[in-house]
Design a protein around this motif. Structure first.
Motif, mmCIF file in Angstrom:
data_model
loop_
_atom_site.group_PDB
_atom_site.id
_atom_site.type_symbol
_atom_site.label_atom_id
_atom_site.label_comp_id
_atom_site.label_asym_id
_atom_site.label_seq_id
_atom_site.Cartn_x
_atom_site.Cartn_y
_atom_site.Cartn_z
ATOM 1 N N TYR A 200 -3.706 5.079 -7.228
ATOM 2 C CA TYR A 200 -2.448 4.629 -7.308
ATOM 3 C C TYR A 200 -1.848 4.634 -8.737
ATOM 4 O O TYR A 200 -2.430 4.033 -9.154
ATOM 5 N N THR B 34 1.701 8.100 -5.492
ATOM 6 C CA THR B 34 2.769 7.511 -5.877
ATOM 7 C C THR B 34 3.242 6.473 -4.941
ATOM 8 O O THR B 34 4.254 6.035 -4.624
ATOM 9 N N ARG B 35 2.567 6.474 -3.496
ATOM 10 C CA ARG B 35 2.897 5.301 -2.752
ATOM 11 C C ARG B 35 1.304 4.744 -2.909
ATOM 12 O O ARG B 35 0.034 6.289 -2.456
ATOM 13 N N ARG B 36 1.176 4.120 -2.771
ATOM 14 C CA ARG B 36 -0.166 3.004 -2.343
ATOM 15 C C ARG B 36 -0.638 2.963 -1.153
ATOM 16 O O ARG B 36 -1.215 2.851 -1.489
ATOM 17 N N ASP B 37 0.020 3.048 -0.091
ATOM 18 C CA ASP B 37 -1.039 3.778 1.359
ATOM 19 C C ASP B 37 -1.274 4.469 1.372
ATOM 20 O O ASP B 37 -2.656 4.803 2.129
ATOM 21 N N CYS C 270 2.089 4.961 -10.698
ATOM 22 C CA CYS C 270 3.855 4.314 -10.202
ATOM 23 C C CYS C 270 4.193 4.554 -12.035
ATOM 24 O O CYS C 270 3.532 4.446 -12.807
ATOM 25 N N ALA D 8 -2.639 6.279 -1.509
ATOM 26 C CA ALA D 8 -3.840 5.741 -1.890
ATOM 27 C C ALA D 8 -4.626 5.863 -1.511
ATOM 28 O O ALA D 8 -5.849 5.495 -1.499
ATOM 29 N N ASP D 9 -4.592 4.574 -1.432
ATOM 30 C CA ASP D 9 -5.669 3.484 -0.196
ATOM 31 C C ASP D 9 -5.993 4.453 1.119
ATOM 32 O O ASP D 9 -7.417 4.333 0.931
#
Lengths: 558, 368
Positions: free
Chosen positions: A556, A544-547, A558, A549-550
């Protein structure tokens, strides 16, 4: 340098004097409700409170008022204004007070950060890291930003967590690549034509390496009891690591040694007894774990303060009654290859190559390099790579290590798995992850997410103590495991305090939690349609957080 | 639903029979295509059974690129068959400009090389052609192997059949083994390489279902063999595992099932061969499947196999009449092409079963 003592004249402000408002916790006492039983002062292991007569009032009117209220000459509970007797917020006073007259409250105005480093001594404590003595918001954990988002919905069926058969087992031991298997085709069947390294298939949870010494013998016994019960009555083959500090001889020479992982750390404490017991062992231990480092104080050796080195600890470890500080390194080891040749090989040889030998390191920016190297060890003698993240707990550490050193475990596990997967070496050396697993109570969810990211299993430590009754937390409550004054008898060797722990009820709490854990793990496997642990199935997760996920290489959402 | 089927016959049969097997199984929305692999060919290819056959769907530019590449490698084209397509308007399919099936003679240097070397050459050539066509966005190469032909297209299966005139049965396109798949398109980004059956060095496989451990399978396989590539479909992993166990490791076929869906550990441990099964599982855990799948495979020697996942969550039925054995997702398919067979003898493979049909149409049922 010894502090200079000077008594300030009455009414004069002494800047260096300590008041209770400088301490991390304030004890609130309601004299009106107090029944004068004295239980709170007896229960407080830190000597933070005492019964005192209040100072005479300044005015005649006040003296008169007190007399009329019948409080003249009646003692009250007061908090000591001394750093050495600071309240830790453990709340034993509140627990024992029959009248609800006393409780600790967090003091946001404390000056503990400066008061705790006196006499030139670095601050020490137990518990987990987290900048926690001053009030701090809970740290957001990476795993909380990861959810199991790939649900079997019509593409394939979700399973029934209560009726379906699940197989929750993880390897501990070196697993060979298919081409390395000593197999031969004979009459249309494969037959074994050689030796293979020992591998144990166990429950994906190992009870962490907490030594007798760090824990009270009764607390250690409670863990051991729970392990035996889980294995023999619940069909959950959980294993427990001894920690550095030895194992009781009676256990070493019992069939139940097979539930235990013998740890050898840099101090080699307890190994005299282990070696002496070797000829009399009826069962092989589950594994040997070489501890190189731990997450709570990476780069530092084990630390057992003198206050906890009681006579029975001296006996089991074979040491004098002094502070025991293990060296940061195993003496004589200077590289990975050399560690594998010397330490792994001698440990393998000690048990006739029948027992897997694993290594535990503090999670680090160097973990991938170490894992890469171990994976290529030509002798196939490293049977597990244990990664301990910085949120791991400890019995005693310098605060500066706890708060400022270490590495989160999640990305390291992922990196190690991916590094291994590149050349197809994933699964050859099982990855076990520890350090903050189940901090929020949801150990099964943490375990499942780490498994999907590449771990074979998880290691639980602090959570088990909390199940035994430990009241410490990540927000500065108690965490006095280093003092010998553990108020619940878990991390102390003081026989009066140890009596506070009910071994059977403690073991029961752990067994019950693990049964719930098992049910919860199935509840997570079922919706993704898997009946066995999906190690490395990162597509089952979304972040749920892009950082996050990356970093972890997952989708990702949301 | 996704559906698979296969036919194994004493006499070579046309693709129309495969269509009659597949179409009755169609339910609801369907547009993702029709694909088949034919092995042991007769008709137009009967004189070239020993020489590798290249199956292409390409553009004119792709055809030139392939011709140049093959010439550079020393392959000499012996024969070529280009289907006469029906270009009528209104067909629901996305046709490529050219479908070409060419037999090649071996390069001079490979005339005296062993079988193994030749098989590696065929794989390397197909992979190189694939890269070449991808670089120029010029089409697809499906198989390059003696006596094996692959035809795939995306669209409505009936329309694809009409386009290739598969109903005509002109005797030129016939084979003793046919593996086919039609599927409901749940992924509109589908590419042709994602269409089953998949082919690798004489091994053909199609599957029905969802490989829930696709990521784990793929991450392990992609470094295991240079031929394990693409991964456009999660079912390709099942082919690669078959290829790995059967060809690379050289294990008896029955171990394919042990690798895909190992027995529960406690049960395996209590068996005489428990230690071997345990080692296999430890070593090849990354190739396990744990989702619903039904699988049909075809081996280089013509043996056809069928098995299911350990939960038996997808259907599969096998039936025959002495001259033909057919496998299909649904029994209506068998009823369509084998109405007179003894239905009592139909086999619904169990979750622990591997069924193998040999070239004499004899069935072996092997229980894990």
């Amino acid at each position: 340098m010894a502090p200079v003592k000077r008594k300030a004249p009455r009414g004069e402000v002494a800047a260096q004097a300590v008041s209770v408002n400088d301490l991390p916790w304030l004890v609130r006492h309601d004299a009106g409700r107090c029944v004068l039983c004295g239980a709170c002062t007896a229960a407080c292991t830190f000597g933070a409170i005492e019964a005192k007569l209040p100072p005479a009032g300044a005015s005649a009117a006040e003296r008169e008022a007190r007399k009329e209220a019948g409080e003249d000459g009646r003692p009250v509970i007061v908090q000591k204004a001394e750093a050495a007797h600071a309240c830790t917020g453990c709340g034993m006073c509140e627990k024992v007070c029959p009248a609800g007259a006393i409780r600790p409250v967090r003091n946001p105005d404390n000056r503990w950060a400066v008061l705790s480093r006196t006499h030139g001594e670095p601050a020490r404590r137990g518990g987990r890291g987290g900048r926690s003595v001053v009030e701090a918001p809970p740290r957001e954990r990476t795993l909380d930003a990861v959810v199991i988002g790939r649900i079997s919905q019509m593409t394939d069926p979700a399973l029934d967590s209560e009726r379906h058969t699940f197989e929750l087992r993880s390897p501990l031991g070196r697993l060979l690549r298919p081409g390395e298997l000593p197999l031969r085709v004979e009459d249309g069947r494969l037959v074994l034509a050689g030796e293979t390294p020992p591998v144990r298939w166990i429950y994906p949870v190992i009870f962490s390496d907490m030594s007798i010494g760090a824990l009270s013998t009764r607390a250690w016994e409670a863990l051991a009891l729970a392990v035996a019960w889980l294995n023999e009555e619940c069909h959950l083959p959980v294993r427990m690591s001894s920690g550095e500090g030895g194992v009781p001889t009676r256990l070493l020479e019992s069939e139940r040694l097979r539930y235990f992982i013998l740890q050898i750390a840099s101090g080699h404490f307890g190994w005299n007894r282990i070696i002496e017991s070797l000829p009399r062992m009826k069962a092989d231990p589950a594994a040997v774990l070489i501890k190189v480092g731990q997450g709570a104080k990476p780069g530092d050796g084990g630390l057992l303060p003198a206050a906890k080195v009681a006579p029975h600890i001296q006996a089991i470890r074979g040491v004098p009654g002094a502070t025991l500080h293990s060296p940061p390194n195993h003496q004589g080891l200077y590289s990975i290859e050399e560690a594998v040749q010397k330490m792994h090989l001698s440990m393998n040889a000690a048990f006739g190559f029948r027992v897997p030998v694993a290594v535990k390191c503090a999670a680090s920016a160097t973990s991938v390099a170490v894992y890469n190297n171990l994976l290529r060890d030509p002798y196939h003698i490293c049977g597990g790579f244990f990664l301990d993240g910085m949120l791991g707990g400890t019995g005693a550490a310098y605060s500066v290590s706890l708060e400022h050193t270490g590495h989160p475990v999640v990305s390291v596990v992922r990196d190690c798995y991916r590094a291994a997967a590149g050349p197809g070496l994933q699964g050859r050396i099982p990855l076990w992850a520890g350090g903050g697993i189940g901090m929020n109570g949801d150990a099964a969810a943490d375990a499942f997410k780490l498994v999907c990211l590449g771990a074979d299993g998880v290691v639980l430590g602090r959570l088990l103590l909390q199940l035994l009754g430990c009241v410490g937390n990540e927000h500065g409550r108690c965490n006095a495991c280093n003092t010998g004054y553990c108020p619940v008898g878990i991390c102390t060797q003081d026989p009066r305090l140890v009596r506070r722990l009910d071994v059977d009820r403690g073991a029961q709490a752990i067994v019950d939690y693990m049964r719930a854990f098992d049910a919860e793990l199935r509840k997570l496997l079922a919706p993704v349609g898997n009946s066995a642990l999906p190690v490395g199935r990162a597509d089952a997760l979304v972040a749920t957080r892009r950082d996050v996920a990356d970093r972890l290489g997952i989708a990702y959402a949301c | 639903m996704c559906r698979i089927g296969s036919i194994k016959c004493r006499e070579a049969v046309p693709p129309s029979l495969a269509l009659r097997l597949m179409l009755p199984q169609q339910e609801g929305h369907d547009n993702s295509g029709f694909a088949l692999v034919m092995q042991d060919l007769e008709g137009a290819f009967s004189h070239y059974k020993e020489t590798p056959l290249l199956s292409l769907a390409t553009t004119p530019e792709g055809l030139r690129l392939v011709a140049d590449h093959m010439a550079a490698l020393g392959f000499v084209q012996l024969a070529q068959w280009v289907p006469e397509v029906d270009n009528r308007a209104g067909l629901n399919m996305a046709a490529m400009p050219r479908y070409v099936f060419s037999n090649y003679d071996w390069p001079e240097v490979y005339r005296y090389r062993g079988q193994k070397d030749r098989e590696e050459l065929l794989l390397d050539t197909r992979l190189a052609l694939r890269r070449l066509l991808e670089e120029h966005d010029a089409g697809y190469v499906y198989s390059f192997w003696p006596d094996v032909l692959t035809l795939k297209e995306i669209g409505d299966p009936a329309d694809i059949a009409a386009y290739f005139r598969l109903w005509d049965d002109d005797g030129r396109l016939v084979a003793r083994n046919i593996v086919a798949q039609c599927r409901q398109n749940t992924n509109y980004g589908i590419v042709r390489y994602a269409a089953h059956p998949f082919f690798l060095q004489g091994h053909t496989l199609c599957a029905n279902g969802e490989n829930t451990l696709f990521t784990r399978n793929r991450e392990f396989q992609q470094s295991l063999h240079r031929g394990y590539t693409g991964f456009e479909s999660d079912s390709q992993c099942l082919l690669y595992t078959l290829h790995y166990v059967h060809r690379e490791l050289g294990w008896p076929l029955t171990y394919y099932k042990h690798v895909l869906t190992p027995l529960p550990a406690a049960e395996a441990a209590s068996r005489e061969d428990g230690e071997v099964l345990g080692l296999i599982r430890e070593s090849l855990a990354q190739l396990e499947i744990n989702g619903p799948n039904a699988i049909i495979g075809l081996l280089p020697d013509g043996k056809m196999l069928a098995c299911c996942d350990a939960k038996k969550l997808r259907p599969l039925v096998i039936g025959g009449d002495g001259d033909m054995v057919a496998m299909a997702s649904e029994v209506c398919a068998l009823n369509a092409i084998l109405p007179a067979r003894d239905k009592e003898k139909d086999i619904y493979p169990g979750e622990r079963e591997l069924v193998v049909v040999d070239n004499g149409l004899e069935l072996q049922r092997w229980l894990q």
